[in-house]
Design a protein around this motif. Structure first.
Motif, PDB file in Angstrom:
ATOM      1  N   LEU A 252       0.840  -1.201   0.000  1.00 13.91           N
ATOM      2  CA  LEU A 252       0.000   0.000   0.000  1.00 13.91           C
ATOM      3  C   LEU A 252       0.871   1.246   0.000  1.00 13.91           C
ATOM      4  N   ALA A 253       0.599   2.151  -0.959  1.00 15.79           N
ATOM      5  CA  ALA A 253       1.303   3.424  -1.050  1.00 15.79           C
ATOM      6  C   ALA A 253       0.287   4.530  -1.302  1.00 15.79           C
ATOM      7  N   LEU A 254       0.495   5.657  -0.676  1.00 11.77           N
ATOM      8  CA  LEU A 254      -0.362   6.822  -0.843  1.00 11.77           C
ATOM      9  C   LEU A 254       0.416   7.934  -1.538  1.00 11.77           C
ATOM     10  N   THR A 255      -0.303   8.738  -2.338  1.00  7.18           N
ATOM     11  CA  THR A 255       0.307   9.869  -3.022  1.00  7.18           C
ATOM     12  C   THR A 255      -0.577  11.102  -2.855  1.00  7.18           C
ATOM     13  N   PRO A 256      -0.512  11.762  -1.699  1.00  8.54           N
ATOM     14  CA  PRO A 256      -1.235  13.032  -1.552  1.00  8.54           C
ATOM     15  C   PRO A 256      -0.605  14.097  -2.448  1.00  8.54           C
ATOM     16  N   ARG A 257      -1.433  15.009  -2.960  1.00 12.32           N
ATOM     17  CA  ARG A 257      -0.944  15.997  -3.910  1.00 12.32           C
ATOM     18  C   ARG A 257      -1.704  17.312  -3.778  1.00 12.32           C
ATOM     19  N   VAL A 258      -1.042  18.378  -4.153  1.00  8.55           N
ATOM     20  CA  VAL A 258      -1.657  19.699  -4.259  1.00  8.55           C
ATOM     21  C   VAL A 258      -1.175  20.315  -5.568  1.00  8.55           C
ATOM     22  N   ILE A 259      -2.109  20.777  -6.383  1.00  6.59           N
ATOM     23  CA  ILE A 259      -1.781  21.393  -7.668  1.00  6.59           C
ATOM     24  C   ILE A 259      -2.529  22.716  -7.768  1.00  6.59           C
TER      25      ILE A 259
END
Length: 364
Positions: A252-259
């Protein structure tokens, strides 16, 4: 019924069909300066996010395709977008820079909207250099440039005027003096990017700017036969992004992002995260991706507000990646009640991966 009433009745149906399309197209063409459309799966077509991302992956090449359909039931002819992208990554053939790499990519985007067939064709060439900042290659600083060729056109075939009505239909030719229906212009962009890799964790931050020369896309300005010369330049667009890809465990891997995107008085922000769930490892590595994104923004005449929730699901099979996203409207200004939402489909492939997974580069 009088001829005048017949004329009004026959024209009413036509006007009803094109009203929604015309209003939307005119919004983009006649607000003094224009703005770009936006896409939800921004990492699937990286030439629209930053040229510095060209070749920034763990394969020798990447190919992707992206399709978006918007305003499906709000107007008779919805907005559609189709694009493709391919880039190559190569080591720098000098010993002193053997850990560096460069990328070269080609991309295109075709946008079409409305009964008057407003089309925007964009073909771009991207170059990037990736400089490693340490011996292990964990810190990489990238810079890229983009040269674009824009073509904007509108179709007059579906437009009729009063002088074409002969009593039974719009069968006559028109005496309207119409401007040219196709214009071409050059476009320039650039970007910088930094990433830090630690095992399977990846931190990324980047800034980019597009339309540095503010190309004029006005149809009237290139036509000497019209008295009214107006300019409709594209605002310079600035994009910033940051994401952190963190592996919680092996599966399990998470990729939170803000653009964030700013173009003149228009602003658009995307906040959310995707999750990668490993289904199988080894040579036949495959994984399921799910994501939830919130999008909000403001225009020159409205305050900031949330306007869409994006649901994303993707499937990764070794080097192949398939993604589907669905934008649910939160306010009627951006997504009409009668619209089922906006769909986006992506397909990408990474060639000659250095391991059995395309992790290390955002997929969607």
């Amino acid at each position: 019924m009088s001829l005048r009433k017949q004329t009004i009745t026959k024209m009413g149906g036509f006007i009803g069909k094109i009203a929604g399309s015309a209003l939307i197209v005119l919004f983009f063409l006649n607000t003094g300066k224009a703005q770009d459309f936006s896409y939800s799966q921004v990492f699937a077509h990286t030439s629209t996010l930053s040229p510095a991302l060209t070749g920034l992956h763990n394969g020798q090449f990447k190919g992707s395709m992206l399709f978006r359909s918007q305003w499906v039931k709000a107007v008779d002819q919805p907005f559609t977008m189709g694009g493709g992208y391919i880039d190559l990554r190569s080591k720098v053939p000098f010993k002193v820079t053997s850990r560096d790499a460069f990328g070269i990519g080609l991309g295109f985007v075709v946008e079409k909207q409305g009964l008057i067939e407003y089309r925007k064709n964009n073909f771009n060439i991207n170059l990037a250099y990736h400089k490693t900042l340490d011996y292990a290659g964990d810190h990489v600083l990238s810079a890229g440039a983009q040269l674009g060729f824009l073509q904007n056109s509108v179709g007059y075939e579906n437009i009729t005027f009063m002088d074409q009505f002969d009593g039974s239909g719009f069968n006559l030719s028109t005496s309207e003096d119409l401007p040219v229906n196709s214009i071409n212009s050059l476009d320039f962009g650039m970007g910088v990017h930094y990433q830090y890799t630690q095992e399977e964790n990846l931190f990324s931050v980047g800034l980019s700017s597009f339309h540095l020369n503010s190309p004029d896309i006005s149809f009237n300005s290139n036509d000497d036969s019209t008295l009214d010369e107006t300019e409709n330049q594209l605002y310079r667009k600035y994009i910033g992004h940051v994401f952190y890809q963190v592996a919680l465990n092996r599966d399990l891997a998470l990729t939170p992002r803000v653009i964030g995107k700013m173009q003149g008085p228009h602003q658009l922000y995307m906040v959310g995260s995707t999750a990668r769930i490993r289904l199988a490892g080894g040579i036949n590595e495959n994984a399921l991706h799910v994501g939830l994104l919130l999008q909000g923004g403001k225009t020159f005449e409205s305050a900031f507000k949330l306007h869409t929730t994006t649901l994303l699901v993707g499937y990764e099979f070794n080097a192949f990646n398939l993604g589907l996203s669905y934008d649910v409207g939160m306010v009627n200004r951006y997504n009409f009640k009668s619209s089922p939402g906006n769909f986006e489909l992506s397909l990408s492939y990474f060639g000659f991966l250095t391991d059995n997974t395309s992790m290390g580069c955002p997929l969607f």
